[in-house]
Design a protein around this motif. Sequence first.
Motif, mmCIF file in Angstrom:
data_model
loop_
_atom_site.group_PDB
_atom_site.id
_atom_site.type_symbol
_atom_site.label_atom_id
_atom_site.label_comp_id
_atom_site.label_asym_id
_atom_site.label_seq_id
_atom_site.Cartn_x
_atom_site.Cartn_y
_atom_site.Cartn_z
ATOM 1 N N HIS A 127 1.156 -1.260 -0.155
ATOM 2 C CA HIS A 127 -0.347 0.071 0.070
ATOM 3 C C HIS A 127 0.785 1.404 -0.233
ATOM 4 C CE1 HIS A 127 -3.445 -2.988 0.382
ATOM 5 N NE2 HIS A 127 -2.297 -3.289 2.092
ATOM 6 N N LEU A 128 2.525 0.951 0.109
ATOM 7 C CA LEU A 128 3.090 2.247 0.262
ATOM 8 C C LEU A 128 4.261 1.761 -0.838
ATOM 9 C CD1 LEU A 128 3.774 2.887 4.197
ATOM 10 C CD2 LEU A 128 2.183 4.285 2.624
ATOM 11 N N SER A 129 4.304 3.368 -1.001
ATOM 12 C CA SER A 129 5.430 2.934 -2.021
ATOM 13 C C SER A 129 6.495 3.006 -1.583
ATOM 14 C CB SER A 129 5.724 4.335 -3.159
ATOM 15 O OG SER A 129 5.629 5.697 -2.520
ATOM 16 N N ARG A 130 8.054 2.553 -2.481
ATOM 17 C CA ARG A 130 9.507 3.220 -1.776
ATOM 18 C C ARG A 130 8.928 4.559 -0.972
ATOM 19 N NH1 ARG A 130 13.034 -1.451 -2.908
ATOM 20 N NH2 ARG A 130 11.777 -3.037 -4.424
ATOM 21 N N LEU A 131 8.884 5.161 -1.907
ATOM 22 C CA LEU A 131 9.112 6.581 -0.716
ATOM 23 C C LEU A 131 8.918 7.151 0.278
ATOM 24 C CD1 LEU A 131 10.796 9.398 -1.316
ATOM 25 C CD2 LEU A 131 9.240 10.226 -2.474
ATOM 26 N N LYS A 168 -9.317 -3.472 6.234
ATOM 27 C CA LYS A 168 -10.129 -2.907 7.079
ATOM 28 C C LYS A 168 -11.284 -1.821 6.815
ATOM 29 C CE LYS A 168 -10.000 -7.309 10.878
ATOM 30 N NZ LYS A 168 -9.877 -8.061 11.798
ATOM 31 N N PHE A 169 -10.202 -0.796 6.896
ATOM 32 C CA PHE A 169 -10.725 0.157 7.487
ATOM 33 C C PHE A 169 -11.065 0.853 5.805
ATOM 34 C CE2 PHE A 169 -8.088 0.014 11.309
ATOM 35 C CZ PHE A 169 -9.215 0.078 12.518
ATOM 36 N N GLY A 170 -10.264 0.421 5.664
ATOM 37 C CA GLY A 170 -10.378 1.178 3.031
ATOM 38 C C GLY A 170 -8.972 1.866 3.139
ATOM 39 N N ASP A 171 -9.448 1.855 2.147
ATOM 40 C CA ASP A 171 -7.606 2.780 1.054
ATOM 41 C C ASP A 171 -8.859 4.555 1.361
ATOM 42 O OD1 ASP A 171 -5.425 3.224 -0.092
ATOM 43 O OD2 ASP A 171 -7.365 4.324 -1.841
ATOM 44 N N ASP A 172 -9.240 4.526 1.311
ATOM 45 C CA ASP A 172 -10.267 6.158 1.566
ATOM 46 C C ASP A 172 -9.645 6.636 2.507
ATOM 47 O OD1 ASP A 172 -10.862 8.410 -0.295
ATOM 48 O OD2 ASP A 172 -12.666 8.434 0.836
ATOM 49 N N ASN A 173 -10.776 5.884 4.312
ATOM 50 C CA ASN A 173 -10.623 6.762 5.185
ATOM 51 C C ASN A 173 -8.531 6.125 5.583
ATOM 52 O OD1 ASN A 173 -13.105 6.181 5.398
ATOM 53 N ND2 ASN A 173 -13.173 4.479 6.276
ATOM 54 N N ILE A 174 -8.277 5.428 5.097
ATOM 55 C CA ILE A 174 -6.785 5.104 5.817
ATOM 56 C C ILE A 174 -5.942 6.114 5.401
ATOM 57 C CG2 ILE A 174 -4.390 3.281 5.729
ATOM 58 C CD1 ILE A 174 -6.758 2.769 7.609
ATOM 59 N N ARG A 175 -6.281 6.963 4.058
ATOM 60 C CA ARG A 175 -5.920 8.021 3.498
ATOM 61 C C ARG A 175 -6.368 9.357 3.802
ATOM 62 N NH1 ARG A 175 -4.602 7.281 -2.812
ATOM 63 N NH2 ARG A 175 -3.238 5.801 -3.214
ATOM 64 N N LYS A 176 -7.194 9.802 4.588
ATOM 65 C CA LYS A 176 -7.652 10.512 5.173
ATOM 66 C C LYS A 176 -7.175 10.635 6.204
ATOM 67 C CE LYS A 176 -11.956 11.023 2.545
ATOM 68 N NZ LYS A 176 -13.239 10.946 2.643
ATOM 69 N N PHE A 221 0.063 15.230 -1.302
ATOM 70 C CA PHE A 221 -0.964 16.097 -1.560
ATOM 71 C C PHE A 221 -0.485 16.013 -3.481
ATOM 72 C CE2 PHE A 221 -1.217 19.564 2.174
ATOM 73 C CZ PHE A 221 -2.188 18.839 2.276
ATOM 74 N N ILE A 222 1.240 15.811 -3.363
ATOM 75 C CA ILE A 222 1.784 15.811 -5.344
ATOM 76 C C ILE A 222 0.684 14.291 -5.351
ATOM 77 C CG2 ILE A 222 3.664 14.968 -7.045
ATOM 78 C CD1 ILE A 222 5.569 17.166 -4.710
ATOM 79 N N GLU A 223 0.646 13.724 -4.469
ATOM 80 C CA GLU A 223 -0.538 12.466 -5.133
ATOM 81 C C GLU A 223 -1.917 12.589 -5.598
ATOM 82 O OE1 GLU A 223 0.751 8.815 -2.167
ATOM 83 O OE2 GLU A 223 2.083 8.408 -3.457
ATOM 84 N N ARG A 224 -2.030 13.292 -4.765
ATOM 85 C CA ARG A 224 -3.517 13.413 -4.884
ATOM 86 C C ARG A 224 -3.757 14.256 -5.935
ATOM 87 N NH1 ARG A 224 -6.725 14.618 0.757
ATOM 88 N NH2 ARG A 224 -8.097 12.593 -0.291
#
Length: 181
Positions: free
Chosen positions: A25-29, A88-96, A148-151
């Motif tokens: 779920h995370l890039s190397r950076l 379990k929590f979902g991608d959108d919730n974790i990102r927020k 922010f850049i990814e979003r």
Amino acid sequence: MENGAVYEQTTEPRAVRAGLFCSPHLSRLRLALKALQLLFSFVAFTCEEIVESCTSCGGLYFFEFVSCSALLLSLLLLAVYCTTLYEKFGDDNIRKADLVTTAIVSCFFILASVVFAATNDKSSVETLAIVFGFLASLAFLGDLIYMFIERRKEKEANKKKENPNRQGPSEHQPLKNEEKV
């Protein structure tokens, strides 16, 4: 039953991860930034705990609270990204949650480092804690900027997917006031 092979293999082998803390779920950076946040917060908190005496302790206590909170929150987020809790929590919730947490922690870590730098007794341990406080602040701030850049890239990609036929004016067509007579 030849060669002692009574049982056939019924399951497929488990995929081996490339590293110990790899997260799909995370890039190397981002993983490196999260690890730096954890490391710098830990060193800042540890150095702050070693301080034996202080004349003006308000800045020290504020720095202690922020560095400990940052350490625990970054550890929690890294654990969520690297375990099945992510699904379990979902991608959108974790990102927020990651965005909000990183923004708040970076602001408070910068503030706590500045306050502690202004109120410390100039011992070497305090100076080291302040340096790692600022390094942790930079790691949190760098992760925030990267998010922010990814979003922004995702929003632009979504706009292109929504309107694939939308095209601007053709470069080779004459303008209205240049039409042929």
